[in-house]
Design a protein around this motif. Structure first.
Motif, PDB file in Angstrom:
ATOM      1  N   ARG A  37       0.879  -1.158   0.000  1.00 44.92           N
ATOM      2  CA  ARG A  37       0.000   0.000   0.000  1.00 44.92           C
ATOM      3  C   ARG A  37       0.921   1.214   0.000  1.00 44.92           C
ATOM      4  O   ARG A  37       1.914   1.245   0.720  1.00 44.92           O
ATOM      5  N   ILE A  38       0.603   2.190  -0.821  1.00 50.12           N
ATOM      6  CA  ILE A  38       1.414   3.408  -0.887  1.00 50.12           C
ATOM      7  C   ILE A  38       0.483   4.606  -0.772  1.00 50.12           C
ATOM      8  O   ILE A  38      -0.606   4.612  -1.341  1.00 50.12           O
ATOM      9  N   TRP A  39       0.901   5.598   0.022  1.00 44.95           N
ATOM     10  CA  TRP A  39       0.143   6.831   0.139  1.00 44.95           C
ATOM     11  C   TRP A  39       1.120   7.953   0.445  1.00 44.95           C
ATOM     12  O   TRP A  39       2.212   7.723   0.931  1.00 44.95           O
ATOM     13  N   ASP A  40       0.726   9.185   0.123  1.00 46.31           N
ATOM     14  CA  ASP A  40       1.655  10.300   0.294  1.00 46.31           C
ATOM     15  C   ASP A  40       1.611  10.862   1.715  1.00 46.31           C
ATOM     16  O   ASP A  40       0.807  10.425   2.549  1.00 46.31           O
ATOM     17  N   VAL A  41       2.472  11.833   1.987  1.00 46.93           N
ATOM     18  CA  VAL A  41       2.585  12.387   3.342  1.00 46.93           C
ATOM     19  C   VAL A  41       1.333  13.146   3.777  1.00 46.93           C
ATOM     20  O   VAL A  41       1.152  13.409   4.959  1.00 46.93           O
ATOM     21  N   ASN A  42       0.456  13.485   2.837  1.00 46.01           N
ATOM     22  CA  ASN A  42      -0.821  14.125   3.181  1.00 46.01           C
ATOM     23  C   ASN A  42      -1.954  13.107   3.280  1.00 46.01           C
ATOM     24  O   ASN A  42      -3.124  13.478   3.233  1.00 46.01           O
ATOM     25  N   GLN A  43      -1.567  11.826   3.366  1.00 48.01           N
ATOM     26  CA  GLN A  43      -2.527  10.731   3.538  1.00 48.01           C
ATOM     27  C   GLN A  43      -3.431  10.507   2.332  1.00 48.01           C
ATOM     28  O   GLN A  43      -4.536   9.971   2.465  1.00 48.01           O
ATOM     29  N   LYS A  44      -2.968  10.883   1.145  1.00 46.56           N
ATOM     30  CA  LYS A  44      -3.744  10.635  -0.069  1.00 46.56           C
ATOM     31  C   LYS A  44      -3.369   9.264  -0.627  1.00 46.56           C
ATOM     32  O   LYS A  44      -2.202   8.956  -0.803  1.00 46.56           O
ATOM     33  N   SER A  45      -4.391   8.459  -0.922  1.00 42.56           N
ATOM     34  CA  SER A  45      -4.208   7.121  -1.478  1.00 42.56           C
ATOM     35  C   SER A  45      -4.221   7.176  -3.001  1.00 42.56           C
ATOM     36  O   SER A  45      -4.727   8.139  -3.600  1.00 42.56           O
ATOM     37  N   LEU A  46      -3.700   6.125  -3.619  1.00 36.38           N
ATOM     38  CA  LEU A  46      -3.689   6.040  -5.080  1.00 36.38           C
ATOM     39  C   LEU A  46      -4.896   5.253  -5.566  1.00 36.38           C
ATOM     40  O   LEU A  46      -5.254   4.228  -4.990  1.00 36.38           O
ATOM     41  N   TYR A  47      -5.504   5.751  -6.636  1.00 40.29           N
ATOM     42  CA  TYR A  47      -6.617   5.031  -7.261  1.00 40.29           C
ATOM     43  C   TYR A  47      -6.643   5.359  -8.748  1.00 40.29           C
ATOM     44  O   TYR A  47      -6.027   6.334  -9.203  1.00 40.29           O
ATOM     45  N   LEU A  48      -7.350   4.539  -9.504  1.00 40.02           N
ATOM     46  CA  LEU A  48      -7.420   4.697 -10.950  1.00 40.02           C
ATOM     47  C   LEU A  48      -8.670   5.487 -11.324  1.00 40.02           C
ATOM     48  O   LEU A  48      -9.782   5.170 -10.874  1.00 40.02           O
ATOM     49  N   ARG A  49      -8.476   6.535 -12.135  1.00 38.94           N
ATOM     50  CA  ARG A  49      -9.595   7.336 -12.630  1.00 38.94           C
ATOM     51  C   ARG A  49      -9.298   7.727 -14.070  1.00 38.94           C
ATOM     52  O   ARG A  49      -8.252   8.312 -14.351  1.00 38.94           O
ATOM     53  N   ASN A  50     -10.204   7.397 -14.972  1.00 32.00           N
ATOM     54  CA  ASN A  50     -10.033   7.713 -16.396  1.00 32.00           C
ATOM     55  C   ASN A  50      -8.678   7.235 -16.914  1.00 32.00           C
ATOM     56  O   ASN A  50      -7.975   7.976 -17.604  1.00 32.00           O
ATOM     57  N   ASP A  51      -8.290   6.028 -16.537  1.00 37.89           N
ATOM     58  CA  ASP A  51      -7.050   5.393 -16.975  1.00 37.89           C
ATOM     59  C   ASP A  51      -5.792   6.136 -16.514  1.00 37.89           C
ATOM     60  O   ASP A  51      -4.743   6.026 -17.112  1.00 37.89           O
ATOM     61  N   GLN A  52      -5.924   6.925 -15.444  1.00 41.44           N
ATOM     62  CA  GLN A  52      -4.774   7.605 -14.835  1.00 41.44           C
ATOM     63  C   GLN A  52      -4.723   7.237 -13.357  1.00 41.44           C
ATOM     64  O   GLN A  52      -5.764   7.112 -12.705  1.00 41.44           O
ATOM     65  N   LEU A  53      -3.513   7.097 -12.840  1.00 40.19           N
ATOM     66  CA  LEU A  53      -3.324   6.855 -11.425  1.00 40.19           C
ATOM     67  C   LEU A  53      -3.315   8.212 -10.731  1.00 40.19           C
ATOM     68  O   LEU A  53      -2.494   9.070 -11.047  1.00 40.19           O
ATOM     69  N   VAL A  54      -4.270   8.418  -9.823  1.00 39.46           N
ATOM     70  CA  VAL A  54      -4.396   9.697  -9.133  1.00 39.46           C
ATOM     71  C   VAL A  54      -4.274   9.474  -7.631  1.00 39.46           C
ATOM     72  O   VAL A  54      -4.403   8.353  -7.142  1.00 39.46           O
TER      73      VAL A  54
END
Length: 177
Positions: A37-54
């Motif tokens: 599991r990877i998330w940034d220092v602002n606690q934002k998780s990664l997910y797929l939206r419109n074929d982009q990882l956001v």
């Protein structure tokens, strides 16, 4: 009896050639895929939206959208730099950063288990991990000095940046699932 070890070694090389392995020329196929599991220092998780990882804050039912990151080591590069190939969707889509003066991050259909066999040709898919104070950074092997980043704003695409600043976050938490 002195010839037996030499004979055994010769048979090993013959068997390897018959199986199609190049013992010295290519890295071994990495079959062990790690899931994190990877998330940034602002606690934002990664997910797929419109074929982009956001990266964004996912709450409630949306938490199920979070993408797990799959990775394998890439032994074609210096092990001390912790080279890895990163992917999502069980390692069938991999993060890539082809060499460019202004590099971009892409998702490409590729088998994460096969990419290490490409040796240094897999540089576009390889990231060097570095660790400091509980946080990880991922530097592009094909674009030295460029790191995976998220935007300080939520629900923006994962990208690449040279330096952390008010708009680009380069530090991540990286946890085994």
């Amino acid at each position: 009896m002195a010839c037996q070890p030499a004979l055994t070694l010769a048979l090993l090389f013959l068997c390897a050639e018959a199986e199609g392995f190049a013992l010295c020329n290519a890295p071994a196929l990495q079959t062990k895929v790690f899931q994190y599991r990877i998330w940034d220092v602002n606690q934002k998780s990664l997910y797929l939206r419109n074929d982009q990882l956001v990266a964004g804050h996912l709450q409630g039912a949306n938490a199920a959208l979070e993408e797990r990151v799959f990775w394998v080591p890439n032994r074609a590069f210096e092990p001390a730099r912790l080279p890895v190939i990163l992917g999502i969707q069980n390692g069938t889509r991999c993060l890539a950063s082809p060499p460019a003066s202004q590099p971009t991050l892409q998702l490409q259909d590729a088998d994460i288990r096969e990419l290490p066999r490409a040796g240094v040709a897999s540089a576009a898919f390889t990231f060097f991990r570095s660790y400091k104070d509980g946080l990880w950074r991922f530097e592009s092997a094909a674009n030295p000095g460029w790191f995976l980043c998220t935007s300080a704003r939520g629900h923006q695409p994962l990208g690449l940046s040279r330096h952390p600043d008010a708009t680009h976050l380069l530090d991540f938490y990286f946890q085994l699932c």
